[in-house]
Write a protein that holds these residues in place. Structure first.
Motif, PDB file in Angstrom:
ATOM      1  N   VAL A 720       0.748  -1.183   0.070  1.00 15.69           N
ATOM      2  CA  VAL A 720       0.115   0.053  -0.107  1.00 15.69           C
ATOM      3  C   VAL A 720       1.203   1.461  -0.131  1.00 15.69           C
ATOM      4  O   VAL A 720       2.055   1.070   0.799  1.00 15.69           O
ATOM      5  CB  VAL A 720      -0.882   0.107   1.187  1.00 15.69           C
ATOM      6  N   LEU A 721       0.618   2.254  -0.910  1.00 15.42           N
ATOM      7  CA  LEU A 721       1.512   3.177  -0.919  1.00 15.42           C
ATOM      8  C   LEU A 721       0.500   4.476  -0.870  1.00 15.42           C
ATOM      9  O   LEU A 721      -0.643   4.524  -1.433  1.00 15.42           O
ATOM     10  CB  LEU A 721       2.121   3.375  -2.153  1.00 15.42           C
ATOM     11  N   GLU A 722       0.627   5.421  -0.089  1.00 16.30           N
ATOM     12  CA  GLU A 722      -0.050   6.581   0.259  1.00 16.30           C
ATOM     13  C   GLU A 722       0.806   7.803  -0.199  1.00 16.30           C
ATOM     14  O   GLU A 722       1.827   7.966   0.438  1.00 16.30           O
ATOM     15  CB  GLU A 722      -0.888   6.792   1.297  1.00 16.30           C
ATOM     16  N   LEU A 723       0.336   8.667  -1.264  1.00 12.17           N
ATOM     17  CA  LEU A 723       1.202   9.823  -1.404  1.00 12.17           C
ATOM     18  C   LEU A 723       0.771  11.207  -0.428  1.00 12.17           C
ATOM     19  O   LEU A 723      -0.623  11.219  -0.612  1.00 12.17           O
ATOM     20  CB  LEU A 723       1.181  10.340  -2.901  1.00 12.17           C
ATOM     21  N   PHE A 724       1.411  11.698   0.100  1.00  7.49           N
ATOM     22  CA  PHE A 724       0.893  13.130   0.830  1.00  7.49           C
ATOM     23  C   PHE A 724       1.074  14.333  -0.014  1.00  7.49           C
ATOM     24  O   PHE A 724       2.156  14.349  -0.635  1.00  7.49           O
ATOM     25  CB  PHE A 724       1.442  12.874   2.053  1.00  7.49           C
TER      26      PHE A 724
ATOM     27  N   MET B   1      -4.134  12.807  -0.739  1.00  9.89           N
ATOM     28  CA  MET B   1      -3.656  12.781  -2.289  1.00  9.89           C
ATOM     29  C   MET B   1      -3.969  11.473  -3.056  1.00  9.89           C
ATOM     30  O   MET B   1      -4.144  11.478  -4.134  1.00  9.89           O
ATOM     31  CB  MET B   1      -2.212  13.057  -1.974  1.00  9.89           C
ATOM     32  N   GLY B   2      -3.764  10.547  -2.415  1.00 11.05           N
ATOM     33  CA  GLY B   2      -4.167   9.166  -3.255  1.00 11.05           C
ATOM     34  C   GLY B   2      -3.450   8.115  -2.454  1.00 11.05           C
ATOM     35  O   GLY B   2      -2.284   7.984  -2.154  1.00 11.05           O
ATOM     36  N   GLU B   3      -4.177   7.053  -2.552  1.00  6.37           N
ATOM     37  CA  GLU B   3      -3.711   5.753  -1.705  1.00  6.37           C
ATOM     38  C   GLU B   3      -3.727   4.715  -2.957  1.00  6.37           C
ATOM     39  O   GLU B   3      -4.693   4.422  -3.587  1.00  6.37           O
ATOM     40  CB  GLU B   3      -4.309   5.596  -0.752  1.00  6.37           C
ATOM     41  N   PHE B   4      -2.782   4.003  -3.106  1.00  3.59           N
ATOM     42  CA  PHE B   4      -2.713   3.163  -3.904  1.00  3.59           C
ATOM     43  C   PHE B   4      -2.408   1.668  -3.604  1.00  3.59           C
ATOM     44  O   PHE B   4      -1.420   1.606  -2.655  1.00  3.59           O
ATOM     45  CB  PHE B   4      -1.812   3.359  -5.235  1.00  3.59           C
ATOM     46  N   ASN B 281      -0.559   2.920   4.808  1.00  7.92           N
ATOM     47  CA  ASN B 281       0.534   2.926   4.054  1.00  7.92           C
ATOM     48  C   ASN B 281       1.680   2.367   4.375  1.00  7.92           C
ATOM     49  O   ASN B 281       2.000   2.189   5.771  1.00  7.92           O
ATOM     50  CB  ASN B 281       1.007   4.804   4.161  1.00  7.92           C
ATOM     51  N   ASP B 283       2.233  -0.913   4.371  1.00 13.19           N
ATOM     52  CA  ASP B 283       1.849  -2.369   4.520  1.00 13.19           C
ATOM     53  C   ASP B 283       2.165  -3.207   3.358  1.00 13.19           C
ATOM     54  O   ASP B 283       1.953  -2.845   2.230  1.00 13.19           O
ATOM     55  CB  ASP B 283       0.300  -2.599   4.938  1.00 13.19           C
TER      56      ASP B 283
END
Lengths: 724, 598
Positions: A720-724, B1-4, B281, B283
C-alpha cells in the motif's frame, strides 16, 4: 619480511670464468659500482643499476691475477695482485694495467682486504698481515710466517668492530680447522681450534661471519648440509693460550651435503643468511634466504643453469655466477617488529617525522669514525698527488663539530650544534648526530658538572635517535644521565620521541615524575600540549560535577544503600565533590604523567617495576587517573579536551596495572580507602550498565530481524502506498 | 492525495549486456557505445547523458571497433570482417562492406576524418577513403605477421602506430611501409606469459607512442628511433560498468493485468497476482493469488528484438526485429493460454522502431524505420492496413516515441531531434507540430478528455500542450514562467513514462529510475525554498500548515531502480524494479589482485 627481487644479469662482457668460477666481487667506493675479477686476467668495474660495465682492465698475456681486485676506500684507487707477488694500483683514468704503479713483494699474497673507513690490509699466504701503506713504504720487507706447514688459509674476513679493525681467517690442516683473530690496532693474534663435534667426517664447505660488540659469530656450512655457529670472542681472555671453540647447530639440512656443485653461505644481517646450493641431491640449485632466529625459510629462487658455488653480498645485492653470466639478485628485508604486530608500539602523532629507517644502527659505524680514520691520512695519496695539494678538502663541518664537543664550553657546543643542524643535508647526518650524542654523553660521564641540556634536546628533536633494547647501544646513557640529573623536561621529550624505551626506564621516569617537588617543577619548562587547563572549568561546573556524579554512566551511587562504606562516604559529600573536581596534581606534573600514559609498554615487563613505587605515590597517581576518568565521562565521546590527551583506554589500563601491582599495599592504606571505594563503585556501575546493554542488545536483535523481513520482500508483493 | 495498491514486481530478470567499445565525438558531444550483443547506442552527453538512438544487435555481429569520421558519420567494424556505416537519421545500417582481411580487430579514422584505417586478423592494415556516401578501398600497408589489435594515427596524419601480438609497428602512411618494429617484452612480474597482446596504442604529436598490453604494462616508445623510453607496470583490472537502458522494455495490459517483458531474444508474459486485503501506508498485503509466468516466446533468427508491445485488452502481442514484424493473437481464458501468429504481414511492415496499441485495442500504430507511421485496423483475428503517414518530404528522420489519446483520435509521434508531430487519426492527416525543443523527448502521453499532450524532455522540463487548441496550456506557461524546483532539474535520470488518472484530471503521473511523482496541477508550484521531497508523512500538523506547505509535486522514492510504473486502475499501480544487486550478482567476478600477504 625478507624477499628476493627480480634478478638481472651483468652480461655485456663475457667473463672467462674458470671451473672455480670468479675470483671475486668487491665493492668500490661508489655505492652502485662493483669490481668483478675473473679467474683469468681481467678486472671489470660494473655499475649495477645500469647493468653495464664502466671499465675493464687486463694484465698482460702470461700473467694471471691471483687475488681479487679491491678498492682502497681512502684513496678511491683499485688494488690487485697478479702472479702472487706483484701488486698493482690504479684508478679509473688508467687504461693499461702494465703502466700503473707496481710493487713486487717478498711473499705470496693470499688476499687484500678492504672495508669502508680504514686502510686495506694485505693477508699473506703464510698468515702474516700488513697494512697497505706500511707495505708500500717498503715492499721488499721481510714477511714472517705465522701458520704452520701444510696449514692452508681457507677463508678470511675483515671487520671494523666498534671502530677497531679486526681480521679473522680460517685455516685447515689435515681436516682440522683453526681460526685466527687479529686485532689490528693492538696487534694481538689469537688462535682458536674449531672443534667439529660428533661428526668428525664432515668437511666445512663455506664460511660467513657477522659481528656484534663482543663476539664474531662464525657460521659454517658443513658437508652434512647443516649450518653451525661458532662464537669467537673479539677480546680474548688469554691471547697466549691456544683455545678451543665448540660449534652449535643453527639450521639443519638446508642443502644437500653431497651435491656435485659447490655450496655457499653468506650472512645478510643479524637474522638472515643466504644459502646457495641444491636442497636435494638431485634437484636444481637454489638460492634460499633463511631466518636463523625462527629457523624458517623466507624465500628461495631456483637457478636452473647452475652456479659456481660462490656468493657475494654487498649492500642490497647478492652476486653469483649463474650459468656463464654474473647475476645480481636484489635482496630486501623490510623491518617488521613484534611490538608493532602486537599493537603496543606507539604510533607517531604526525606520520613522516620518524620512520624506522631513520634510526641509526649503532653497531656498524658508517665511515665517520670518531678520531679513528682521520689520524691515518693515506700517506701514499699524498705522495702521488703532491701537485694537487690545493685541492685538499677542508675539514668537514661534522669533524669540526666532533672536536668541539670534546673540549669547548656548553654554550659554544650549543652554537656549533645549531649550525650543524641547519646544514642538515650531509650524507652522514645520522652518523654525526649519533657520534655527537655519544661524545656529549661520554663527556657528561667524565665531568659531572658538564650537562649540555639544550644541545641534547635539540639533537633528540632531530628524530634520528632511538633507544635500543637492553642497553646495547650508546643511547641508554642519555636517559640514564637525564634520570640522574632529574631532568624531567628531557625525560618527557625522550618518552615522546623514542618508541622503544624499556619498561624499567619508563618506571624510573614515573618515579621521578611522582616524587619531584612542586617547587622544582615550577622552574622547568615542560611541554603542556597534552594537558587541558582543568582548573578553569572546575570552578564554574561545580554544579555540573555534582550532576555527573549522580548520572555517572547512567548509574546512581545513591541507590546502592546496602553498601556500608557508601554511607560513610555520604557523610561528607562536600569533600567528595572537591576531591573529584580538582586535579590532584599540578599542571606540569599532569603533563609529565600524560607522557607516561602515552608511552608503549608490555604489562609483563612493567608490573614488577611498578611494585617499587612508594605507596603514597601510587595513591597520588591513582587519584590523578581517577580524576582523568571522571573528566572523560563528562562528555558523550569519552574523550579529554586538549591537543594530545590520554585516551580512556590508556587511563583504564594504567588504573588496572597500578592496582594489580600494588593491591595489598593500597588496600592497607587508610588514605587510599576513599579512592578504592570510588573505583569499586565505578566498576560496579560499569557492570550494571553493561548488563543493561546486554538486555537491550537482545531486543535490538529481534527488531533487526523484523526489519530484515520487512525489507526482503522477494520477487513479488502487493503493497500500500499513500502519497501526501 | 491518493492511496494505491502497488504491485511491486522484481521478477523482470533483465541483465544489460556488457560494453565492448566506446567512441566519443567531440563536435557533437555524443558517445557511441557498442555492446557485446552487437547493439550500438548513442548517448547525447549534453542532454543529461540521454540515450538518443540505438541500433539493434545481431548475433553474428560482434562489434570490435567504433569510430566517428568527418561529418559525424559513425563507422563500426567487427569480427565478421565487415565495416558498417550507420544512418543516424533513419536509424538503420547504411551499408556493410567486407574488408577482405578476415575479422577486423581495430579501426581508426585519420585526424582529418577523411580516411579510415582497419587492422585485420590476417595482419593487414587497410586504408579506406571516405567518400560522401560510401567508403572506398585505397591501399594495403605492409602485411604483418599477426593480427592488428590496435591502431593510432599521428596527429599530423603522416604516420600510424599499429599494436599487434608481441610487437608494435610504425607505418609511413604515404609509402605504406613499416618504418619501425618495436618488440614488447613478454615478461609480466617475472612470469613469462605466452603472448603479449598490445591492446591499445596512442600516437602523440611529439612522436611518442604509448602502448598498453596484456602483461599489464604501459610503455612509452620513441617512434623516431623505435626505442623504449619508459615502462610502467600497472595493475591490470577489468572495469565493469552497469547501465540500464532507458528504452522501454516493458508494456502492460491494464485490463488483464498482464506484463510483457522484452529481452534480446525472447519475450516473457506474466500475470500479476491479487489480494483481497486492505491496509495502511507501507503495509505489505497478503497475496490471495501469486504472480504467474504465462509465456516464454523465443524469436527465430539471429536478430535482436527492437521493440514489443501488448495490447491493453491483453489479446494481441506485437514485436519487431530489424527485418521482420510479428503479430500474435493471444487467447487467455481460465488459465488456458494459446498463441496464434497472424501471418501474411504486409511487406512495408518489415521493421518497427515503436509499436503502440490504441486504448480500445482496435488499432495498431507502427513507427517504421523509414520514417513512416502505419495505422492498422485489428478486428477479430485479422487486420487491415488503414493508412501510412509518410515523413515530410526531405526528411528521413525515424520516429521513436508514440502516444495515442485514450479516445483514439490523436496520435503523437516524436523523432530524435525535430518536434513532436500530432496526427488526426479520424481524418488521417497531420494536425499540428509542437515547436521543436533543444533537448530530445524522453516520454510523452495524451491525457484523457482534455487531449492535452504532456511531453518530458531529457533536461527534465515537462510541457503540457493542448492538441485541440494547438498551443501550450496555461498551466504549462505558468510552470515555464516560474521554473521547476532546482532539485527537480538536478535529477540525472530522464522521465521514462507518463500516465494519467482516469478520475482525477488534474493529476499527471510520471517516473524516472529513482522516483515516482504525481503532479497535482491544482496545487501551487514549489519554489526553491520549499521542500520538494518529504519522505515522512505529515503527522499531527494542523490543516492550515499542511495546506500552506502542500505543493504540486508528490514524490515517492520507495521503488528503485524503477524501470516501469503504470496505473492499472483507479487504485492500483504496477511498479517494475530491477535491484542493482541482482544484476551485479549475475556479472562475472572482477579480476582480483591480492596485494598484501601471500
Amino acid at each position: 619480511m625478507a624477499a628476493l627481487e627480480e634478478e638481472f644479469t651483468l652480461s655485456s662482457v663475457v667473463l672467462s670464468a674458470g671451473p672455480e668460477g670468479l675470483l671475486g666481487v668487491e665493492q668500490s667506493d661508489k655505492t652502485d659500482q662493483f669490481l668483478v675479477t675473473d679467474s683469468g686476467r681481467t678486472v671489470i668495474l660494473y655499475k649495477v643499476s645500469d647493468q653495464k660495465p664502466l671499465g675493464s682492465w687486463s694484465v698482460k698475456q702470461g700473467q694471471i691475477i691471483t687475488c681479487p681486485a679491491v678498492c682502497n676506500f681512502q684513496t678511491g684507487e683499485y688494488v690487485v695482485v697478479h702472479d702472487n707477488k706483484v701488486l698493482r694500483i690504479w684508478n679509473n683514468e688508467d687504461v693499461n694495467l702494465d703502466k700503473v704503479f707496481k710493487a713486487t713483494l717478498s711473499a705470496e699474497v693470499y688476499r687484500i682486504l678492504s672495508v669502508q673507513g680504514t686502510e686495506p690490509l694485505v693477508l699473506f699466504k703464510e698468515g702474516a698481515v700488513r697494512g697497505l701503506e706500511a707495505l708500500l713504504a717498503d715492499p721488499q720487507q721481510k714477511i714472517e710466517t705465522v701458520i704452520s706447514d701444510e696449514e692452508v688459509i681457507k677463508w678470511t674476513k675483515f671487520f671494523v668492530v666498534f671502530r677497531h679493525p679486526v681480521l679473522i681467517f680460517i685455516t685447515e690442516k689435515h681436516g682440522n680447522y683453526f681460526a685466527y683473530v687479529q686485532m689490528f690496532n693492538s696487534r694481538i693474534l689469537t688462535k682458536y681450534t674449531l672443534l667439529l663435534g660428533q661428526d668428525e667426517n664432515s668437511v666445512i664447505k663455506s664460511f660467513t661471519a657477522s659481528v656484534d660488540r663482543k663476539f664474531i659469530s662464525l657460521m659454517s656450512l658443513s658437508s652434512d648440509g647443516c649450518i653451525y655457529e661458532t662464537l669467537i670472542p673479539i677480546r680474548p681472555a688469554d691471547p697466549e693460550k691456544n683455545q678451543s671453540l665448540v660449534k652449535s647447530l643453527l639450521l639443519k639440512a638446508v642443502v644437500s651435503g653431497n651435491a656435485r656443485n659447490g655450496v655457499a653461505l653468506t650472512a645478510l644481517d643479524q637474522d638472515h643468511v643466504a644459502v646457495l646450493g641444491s636442497p636435494l641431491a638431485a634437484s636444481k640449485e637454489c638460492l634460499s634466504v633463511w631466518n636463523i632466529k625462527f629457523q624458517t625459510l623466507q624465500t628461495s629462487k631456483e637457478l636452473p643453469q647452475g652456479t659456481s658455488g660462490q656468493l657475494w653480498y654487498y649492500g642490497e645485492h647478492l652476486f653469483m655466477l649463474h650459468g656463464k653470466s654474473l647475476t645480481v639478485i636484489p635482496y630486501k628485508c623490510e623491518v617488521s617488529s613484534l611490538a608493532g604486530a602486537l599493537g603496543k608500539l606507539k604510533h607517531s602523532q604526525d606520520p613522516g617525522t620518524h620512520v624506522v629507517s631513520h634510526f641509526v644502527n649503532w653497531e656498524t659505524p658508517q665511515g665517520c669514525g670518531l678520531g679513528f680514520q682521520n689520524s691515518e691520512q693515506s700517506r701514499r695519496i699524498l705522495r702521488r698527488r703532491k701537485i694537487e695539494v690545493s685541492l685538499q678538502p677542508e675539514v668537514p663541518p661534522s669533524k669540526q663539530l666532533l672536536s668541539t664537543i670534546m673540549k669547548d664550553s656548553e654554550k659554544h657546543i650549543e652554537v656549533e650544534v645549531r649550525k650543524f643542524l641547519a646544514l642538515k643535508q650531509t650524507p652522514d647526518f645520522h652518523t654525526v648526530i649519533g657520534d655527537t650524542v655519544t661524545g656529549l654523553l661520554e663527556r657528561c660521564k667524565a665531568e659531572p658538572s658538564f650537562y649540555p641540556r639544550n644541545c641534547l634536546m635539540q639533537l633528540i628533536q632531530t628524530h634520528v635517535l632511538s633507544y635500543r633494547f637492553f642497553c646495547l647501544s650508546l643511547c641508554p646513557d642519555l636517559m640514564e644521565i637525564a634520570l640522574k640529573k632529574k631532568d624531567v623536561q628531557l625525560l618527557q621529550l625522550c618518552l615522546q620521541q623514542f618508541p622503544d624505551i624499556p619498561e624499567s626506564v619508563t618506571c624510573a621516569c614515573l618515579k621521578i615524575f611522582l616524587s619531584i617537588g612542586d617547587d622544582s617543577l615550577q622552574e622547568t619548562d615542560v611541554n603542556m600540549e597534552s594537558v587541558f587547563d582543568y582548573s578553569i572549568n572546575s570552578v564554574h561546573d561545580e554544579k555540573m560535577e555534582e550532576q555527573t556524579e549522580i548520572l555517572q554512566n547512567g548509574f546512581n551511587p545513591e541507590e546502592d544503600k546496602c553498601n556500608n562504606c557508601d554511607q560513610e562516604l555520604n557523610k561528607k559529600p562536600q569533600d567528595e565533590t572537591k576531591e573529584s573536581t580538582s586535579c590532584p596534581v599540578v599542571q606540569k606534573r599532569a603533563a609529565l604523567l600524560n607522557a607516561i600514559l602515552h608511552s608503549a609498554y608490555s604489562e609483563t615487563f612493567l608490573l614488577p617495576h611498578l611494585k617499587d613505587i612508594p605507596a603514597q605515590h601510587i595513591t597520588l597517581f591513582l587519584k590523578y587517573l581517577y580524576f582523568l576518568y571522571l573528566k572523560c565521562s563528562e562528555n558523550a565521546t569519552m574523550t579529554l579536551p586538549g591537543i594530545h590527551p590520554p585516551t580512556l583506554n590508556q587511563i583504564m589500563d594504567w588504573i588496572c596495572l597500578l592496582l594489580d601491582a600494588n593491591f595489598t599495599v593500597v588496600v592497607m592504606m587508610p588514605e587510599a580507602k576513599r579512592l578504592l571505594i570510588n573505583l569499586y563503585k565505578l566498576v560496579k556501575s560499569q557492570i550494571s550498565v553493561y548488563s543493561e546493554l546486554n538486555k537491550i542488545e537482545v531486543s535490538f536483535r529481534e527488531l533487526q530481524k523484523l526489519n530484515q523481513e520487512k525489507n526482503n520482500r522477494g520477487l513479488y508483493s502487493i503493497e500500500v502506498l499513500e502519497l501526501f | 492525495m491518493g492511496e494505491f495498491k502497488v504491485h511491486r514486481v522484481r521478477f523482470f530478470n533483465y541483465v544489460p549486456s556488457g560494453i565492448r567499445c566506446v567512441a566519443y565525438n567531440n563536435q557533437s558531444n555524443r558517445l557511441a557505445v557498442s555492446r557485446t550483443d552487437g547493439t550500438v547506442e548513442i548517448y547525447n552527453l549534453s542532454a543529461n547523458y540521454f540515450q538518443e538512438k540505438f541500433f539493434p544487435g545481431h548475433e553474428s555481429r560482434a562489434t570490435e571497433a567504433l569510430c566517428w569520421a568527418e561529418g559525424q558519420r559513425l563507422f563500426s567494424a567487427g569480427l565478421n570482417g565487415e565495416i558498417m556505416e550507420y544512418d543516424l537519421q533513419a536509424l538503420n545500417i547504411k551499408y556493410a562492406m567486407d574488408a577482405f582481411g578476415g575479422p577486423i580487430w581495430s579501426m581508426a579514422a585519420s585526424p582529418s576524418g577523411s580516411q579510415l584505417l582497419v587492422g585485420c586478423e590476417d595482419g593487414s592494415v587497410k586504408l579506406f577513403q571516405i567518400t560522401p556516401d560510401k567508403i572506398q578501398f585505397e591501399r594495403n600497408f605492409d602485411r604483418q605477421k599477426s593480427r592488428i589489435l590496435s591502431l593510432s594515427w599521428h596527429p599530423s596524419g603522416t604516420h600510424i602506430a599499429a599494436g599487434s601480438i608481441d610487437y608494435i609497428s610504425v607505418f609511413d602512411v604515404k609509402s605504406g611501409s613499416a618504418v619501425h618494429k618495436m618488440i614488447v617484452d613478454r615478461q609480466y612480474m617475472g612470469v613469462s606469459k605466452r603472448k603479449c597482446i598490445v591492446w591499445g596504442v596512442a600516437f602523440l604529436s611529439d612522436g611518442t607512442i604509448i602502448s598498453v598490453d596484456s602483461a599489464g604494462k604501459v610503455q612509452f616508445w620513441d617512434s623516431a628511433t623505435g626505442t623504449l623510453v619508459k615502462s610502467h607496470l600497472i595493475a591490470n583490472a577489468d572495469v565493469q560498468s552497469i547501465a540500464v537502458a532507458d528504452r522501454c522494455l516493458i508494456s502492460c495490459s491494464k485490463k488483464r493485468q498482464l506484463l510483457l517483458f522484452q529481452f534480446a531474444h525472447h519475450l516473457e508474459l506474466w500475470r500479476l497476482g491479487s489480494t483481497v486485503a486492505t491496509g495502511k501506508n507501507g503495509d505489505t498485503l497478503p497475496l490471495s493469488k501469486n504472480a504467474d509466468h504465462l509465456l516464454h516466446l523465443k524469436t527465430k533468427g539471429p536478430e535482436n528484438i527492437i521493440c514489443s508491445c501488448i495490447s491493453p485488452c491483453g489479446s494481441w502481442i506485437a514485436y519487431s526485429t530489424v527485418s521482420r514484424f510479428f503479430l500474435y493473437r493471444l487467447n487467455y481464458e481460465h488459465d488456458n493460454i494459446s498463441l496464434k501468429r497472424v501471418s501474411k504481414m504486409p511487406a512495408f511492415l518489415r521493421s518497427a522502431l515503436q509499436i503502440l496499441f490504441s486504448e480500445d485495442s482496435t488499432k495498431l500504430f507502427v513507427a517504421s524505420n523509414q520514417g513512416a507511421l502505419h495505422i492498422v485496423q485489428l478486428s477479430g483475428g485479422s487486420f487491415k492496413h488503414l493508412h501510412a503517414f509518410q515523413p515530410q518530404s526531405g526528411t528521413v528522420e525515424a520516429m521513436c516515441l508514440l502516444a495515442v489519446s485514450p479516445d483514439g483520435n490523436w496520435l503523437a509521434a516524436s523523432g530524435t531531434s525535430a518536434g513532436v508531430h500530432v496526427y488526426n487519426v479520424k481524418q488521417l492527416k497531420l494536425h499540428c507540430t509542437v515547436p521543436a525543443y533543444n533537448f530530445p523527448v524522453t516520454a510523452m502521453a495524451i491525457a484523457p478528455n482534455t487531449n492535452n499532450l504532456v511531453i518530458a524532455h531529457s533536461d527534465q522540463q515537462v510541457f503540457e500542450y493542448s492538441i485541440p487548441d494547438k498551443q501550450y496550456t496555461d498551466w504549462s506557461r505558468t510552470v515555464q514562467k516560474q521554473g521547476f524546483h532546482h532539485l527537480w532539474l538536478q535529477r540525472d535520470t530522464p522521465i521514462t513514462h507518463i500516465s494519467f488518472h482516469p478520475k482525477r484530471p488534474m493529476h499527471i503521473l510520471l517516473h524516472d529510475a529513482y522516483m515516482f511523482c504525481i503532479i497535482d496541477k491544482s496545487l501551487p508550484l514549489p519554489n526553491d525554498k520549499t521542500l520538494l521531497y518529504n519522505p515522512f508523512p505529515p503527522t499531527n500538523e494542523s490543516d492550515v500548515i499542511r495546506r500552506r506547505t502542500a505543493h504540486a509535486f508528490k514524490i515517492s522514492k520507495i521503488y528503485k531502480p524503477l524501470l516501469f510504473m503504470d496505473l492499472l486502475d483507479e487504485r492500483t499501480l504496477v511498479a517494475v524494479e530491477r535491484p542493482l544487486d541482482d544484476i551485479i550478482a549475475q556479472l562475472p567476478p572482477p579480476i582480483k589482485k591480492k596485494k598484501f600477504g601471500t
